[in-house]
Write a protein that holds these residues in place. Structure first.
Motif, PDB file in Angstrom:
ATOM      1  N   GLY A 171      -7.363 -15.826  27.330  1.00  0.00           N
ATOM      2  CA  GLY A 171      -8.394 -15.814  28.351  1.00  0.00           C
ATOM      3  C   GLY A 171      -9.012 -17.189  28.524  1.00  0.00           C
ATOM      4  O   GLY A 171      -8.513 -18.194  28.013  1.00  0.00           O
ATOM      5  N   LYS A 172     -10.131 -17.241  29.241  1.00  0.00           N
ATOM      6  CA  LYS A 172     -10.842 -18.494  29.494  1.00  0.00           C
ATOM      7  C   LYS A 172     -12.098 -18.533  28.641  1.00  0.00           C
ATOM      8  O   LYS A 172     -12.870 -17.577  28.612  1.00  0.00           O
ATOM      9  CB  LYS A 172     -11.200 -18.620  30.975  1.00  0.00           C
ATOM     10  CG  LYS A 172      -9.985 -18.782  31.858  1.00  0.00           C
ATOM     11  CD  LYS A 172     -10.383 -18.965  33.299  1.00  0.00           C
ATOM     12  CE  LYS A 172      -9.147 -19.164  34.166  1.00  0.00           C
ATOM     13  NZ  LYS A 172      -9.520 -19.390  35.565  1.00  0.00           N
ATOM     14  N   TRP A 173     -12.311 -19.659  27.979  1.00  0.00           N
ATOM     15  CA  TRP A 173     -13.429 -19.844  27.056  1.00  0.00           C
ATOM     16  C   TRP A 173     -14.155 -21.139  27.404  1.00  0.00           C
ATOM     17  O   TRP A 173     -13.552 -22.075  27.931  1.00  0.00           O
ATOM     18  CB  TRP A 173     -12.927 -19.922  25.613  1.00  0.00           C
ATOM     19  CG  TRP A 173     -12.132 -18.744  25.160  1.00  0.00           C
ATOM     20  CD1 TRP A 173     -10.809 -18.510  25.378  1.00  0.00           C
ATOM     21  CD2 TRP A 173     -12.611 -17.628  24.422  1.00  0.00           C
ATOM     22  NE1 TRP A 173     -10.435 -17.332  24.808  1.00  0.00           N
ATOM     23  CE2 TRP A 173     -11.509 -16.762  24.203  1.00  0.00           C
ATOM     24  CE3 TRP A 173     -13.857 -17.272  23.898  1.00  0.00           C
ATOM     25  CZ2 TRP A 173     -11.635 -15.574  23.499  1.00  0.00           C
ATOM     26  CZ3 TRP A 173     -13.969 -16.089  23.193  1.00  0.00           C
ATOM     27  CH2 TRP A 173     -12.875 -15.249  23.008  1.00  0.00           C
ATOM     28  N   HIS A 200      -8.421 -22.685  27.838  1.00  0.00           N
ATOM     29  CA  HIS A 200      -7.701 -21.623  28.533  1.00  0.00           C
ATOM     30  C   HIS A 200      -6.464 -21.294  27.709  1.00  0.00           C
ATOM     31  O   HIS A 200      -5.577 -22.136  27.558  1.00  0.00           O
ATOM     32  CB  HIS A 200      -7.328 -22.065  29.941  1.00  0.00           C
ATOM     33  CG  HIS A 200      -6.692 -20.991  30.753  1.00  0.00           C
ATOM     34  ND1 HIS A 200      -6.015 -21.246  31.911  1.00  0.00           N
ATOM     35  CD2 HIS A 200      -6.641 -19.642  30.600  1.00  0.00           C
ATOM     36  CE1 HIS A 200      -5.553 -20.114  32.412  1.00  0.00           C
ATOM     37  NE2 HIS A 200      -5.933 -19.140  31.631  1.00  0.00           N
ATOM     38  N   HIS A 244     -15.095 -10.197  20.419  1.00  0.00           N
ATOM     39  CA  HIS A 244     -14.251 -10.369  21.611  1.00  0.00           C
ATOM     40  C   HIS A 244     -14.787 -11.407  22.590  1.00  0.00           C
ATOM     41  O   HIS A 244     -14.095 -11.788  23.526  1.00  0.00           O
ATOM     42  CB  HIS A 244     -14.085  -9.030  22.340  1.00  0.00           C
ATOM     43  CG  HIS A 244     -13.135  -8.111  21.661  1.00  0.00           C
ATOM     44  ND1 HIS A 244     -11.772  -8.227  21.779  1.00  0.00           N
ATOM     45  CD2 HIS A 244     -13.332  -7.068  20.818  1.00  0.00           C
ATOM     46  CE1 HIS A 244     -11.179  -7.314  21.058  1.00  0.00           C
ATOM     47  NE2 HIS A 244     -12.110  -6.582  20.465  1.00  0.00           N
ATOM     48  N   HIS A 245     -16.018 -11.872  22.389  1.00  0.00           N
ATOM     49  CA  HIS A 245     -16.623 -12.820  23.321  1.00  0.00           C
ATOM     50  C   HIS A 245     -17.000 -14.140  22.678  1.00  0.00           C
ATOM     51  O   HIS A 245     -17.537 -15.013  23.354  1.00  0.00           O
ATOM     52  CB  HIS A 245     -17.873 -12.196  23.965  1.00  0.00           C
ATOM     53  CG  HIS A 245     -17.582 -10.920  24.670  1.00  0.00           C
ATOM     54  ND1 HIS A 245     -16.923 -10.872  25.878  1.00  0.00           N
ATOM     55  CD2 HIS A 245     -17.817  -9.634  24.327  1.00  0.00           C
ATOM     56  CE1 HIS A 245     -16.780  -9.614  26.250  1.00  0.00           C
ATOM     57  NE2 HIS A 245     -17.315  -8.843  25.331  1.00  0.00           N
ATOM     58  N   LYS A 246     -16.730 -14.315  21.380  1.00  0.00           N
ATOM     59  CA  LYS A 246     -17.162 -15.530  20.690  1.00  0.00           C
ATOM     60  C   LYS A 246     -16.131 -15.931  19.642  1.00  0.00           C
ATOM     61  O   LYS A 246     -15.739 -15.122  18.798  1.00  0.00           O
ATOM     62  CB  LYS A 246     -18.515 -15.270  20.016  1.00  0.00           C
ATOM     63  CG  LYS A 246     -19.098 -16.445  19.293  1.00  0.00           C
ATOM     64  CD  LYS A 246     -20.444 -16.057  18.680  1.00  0.00           C
ATOM     65  CE  LYS A 246     -21.021 -17.174  17.854  1.00  0.00           C
ATOM     66  NZ  LYS A 246     -22.292 -16.775  17.219  1.00  0.00           N
ATOM     67  N   TYR A 299     -17.386 -19.347  24.151  1.00  0.00           N
ATOM     68  CA  TYR A 299     -17.742 -18.019  24.657  1.00  0.00           C
ATOM     69  C   TYR A 299     -16.817 -17.684  25.815  1.00  0.00           C
ATOM     70  O   TYR A 299     -16.489 -18.544  26.635  1.00  0.00           O
ATOM     71  CB  TYR A 299     -19.195 -18.003  25.136  1.00  0.00           C
ATOM     72  CG  TYR A 299     -20.163 -18.328  24.019  1.00  0.00           C
ATOM     73  CD1 TYR A 299     -20.631 -17.331  23.193  1.00  0.00           C
ATOM     74  CD2 TYR A 299     -20.581 -19.639  23.796  1.00  0.00           C
ATOM     75  CE1 TYR A 299     -21.516 -17.620  22.157  1.00  0.00           C
ATOM     76  CE2 TYR A 299     -21.444 -19.942  22.766  1.00  0.00           C
ATOM     77  CZ  TYR A 299     -21.913 -18.927  21.959  1.00  0.00           C
ATOM     78  OH  TYR A 299     -22.767 -19.223  20.927  1.00  0.00           O
ATOM     79  N   LYS A 300     -16.409 -16.433  25.902  1.00  0.00           N
ATOM     80  CA  LYS A 300     -15.516 -16.002  26.972  1.00  0.00           C
ATOM     81  C   LYS A 300     -16.276 -15.895  28.289  1.00  0.00           C
ATOM     82  O   LYS A 300     -17.423 -15.471  28.319  1.00  0.00           O
ATOM     83  CB  LYS A 300     -14.908 -14.649  26.619  1.00  0.00           C
ATOM     84  CG  LYS A 300     -13.623 -14.354  27.356  1.00  0.00           C
ATOM     85  CD  LYS A 300     -12.930 -13.182  26.729  1.00  0.00           C
ATOM     86  CE  LYS A 300     -11.424 -13.380  26.883  1.00  0.00           C
ATOM     87  NZ  LYS A 300     -10.667 -12.380  26.205  1.00  0.00           N
ATOM     88  N   TYR A 301     -15.634 -16.301  29.379  1.00  0.00           N
ATOM     89  CA  TYR A 301     -16.254 -16.165  30.703  1.00  0.00           C
ATOM     90  C   TYR A 301     -15.264 -15.679  31.724  1.00  0.00           C
ATOM     91  O   TYR A 301     -14.083 -15.604  31.468  1.00  0.00           O
ATOM     92  CB  TYR A 301     -16.891 -17.478  31.154  1.00  0.00           C
ATOM     93  CG  TYR A 301     -15.928 -18.567  31.551  1.00  0.00           C
ATOM     94  CD1 TYR A 301     -15.649 -18.793  32.884  1.00  0.00           C
ATOM     95  CD2 TYR A 301     -15.324 -19.393  30.605  1.00  0.00           C
ATOM     96  CE1 TYR A 301     -14.781 -19.812  33.267  1.00  0.00           C
ATOM     97  CE2 TYR A 301     -14.468 -20.393  30.973  1.00  0.00           C
ATOM     98  CZ  TYR A 301     -14.191 -20.593  32.294  1.00  0.00           C
ATOM     99  OH  TYR A 301     -13.334 -21.598  32.669  1.00  0.00           O
TER     100      TYR A 301
END
Length: 146
Positions: A47-49, A66, A125-127, A144-146
């Motif tokens: 994903g994108k971070w 990415h 899942h987000h960090k 952090y995921k965005y």
């Protein structure tokens, strides 16, 4: 006749103990296994971070990362923000939510590329915490995921 019987029992007993010892020693030799290297990247990391905005010497910036199945693109926080693209990725699970990722960078590199090593710790899942072990370190930090 008794003497012959004693020798037979003792030799059979010694042979049995020796066979049992060999069986036990042969079974314990393979108790440690090497970590398995997998192709690509772990699914949880794709994903994108991005990092939080950082300010240094009057310049503010944010690192981006990415991660796809076959590649990884990271750009540092501060100028020059030329992104590095890493391909031919392999990873292994080190333990305690930490992954080791190895790949090759081909931009301005020799024919076989430069070997690059990353360590990634997954908090949720987000960090994540992303660290480039060899190479430039201004893109390291919490993402952090965005």
């Amino acid at each position: 006749m008794k003497n012959h019987w004693k020798r037979f029992v003792i030799s059979t007993l010694i042979a049995g103990i020796a066979a049992l010892a060999l069986f036990v020693l042969a079974g314990n030799s393979g108790s440690t296994a090497a970590a398995t290297w997998h192709n690509g990247t772990p699914t949880i990391l794709r994903g994108k971070w991005r990092t939080k905005v950082s300010r240094e010497y009057g310049v503010s910036g944010r690192a981006h990362l990415h991660i796809t199945k076959k590649g990884l693109m990271n750009s540092p926080k501060f100028p020059p923000q030329d992104p590095d693209y890493t391909s031919k990725l392999h990873y292994r699970y080190v333990g305690k939510h930490v992954y080791s990722i190895i790949g090759r960078q081909f931009n301005n590199a020799p024919a076989n590329g430069n070997k690059v090593h990353f360590l990634v710790k997954v908090y949720n899942h987000h960090k994540i915490y992303f660290k480039q072990v060899n190479g430039r370190s201004d893109g390291n930090g919490v993402f952090y995921k965005y």
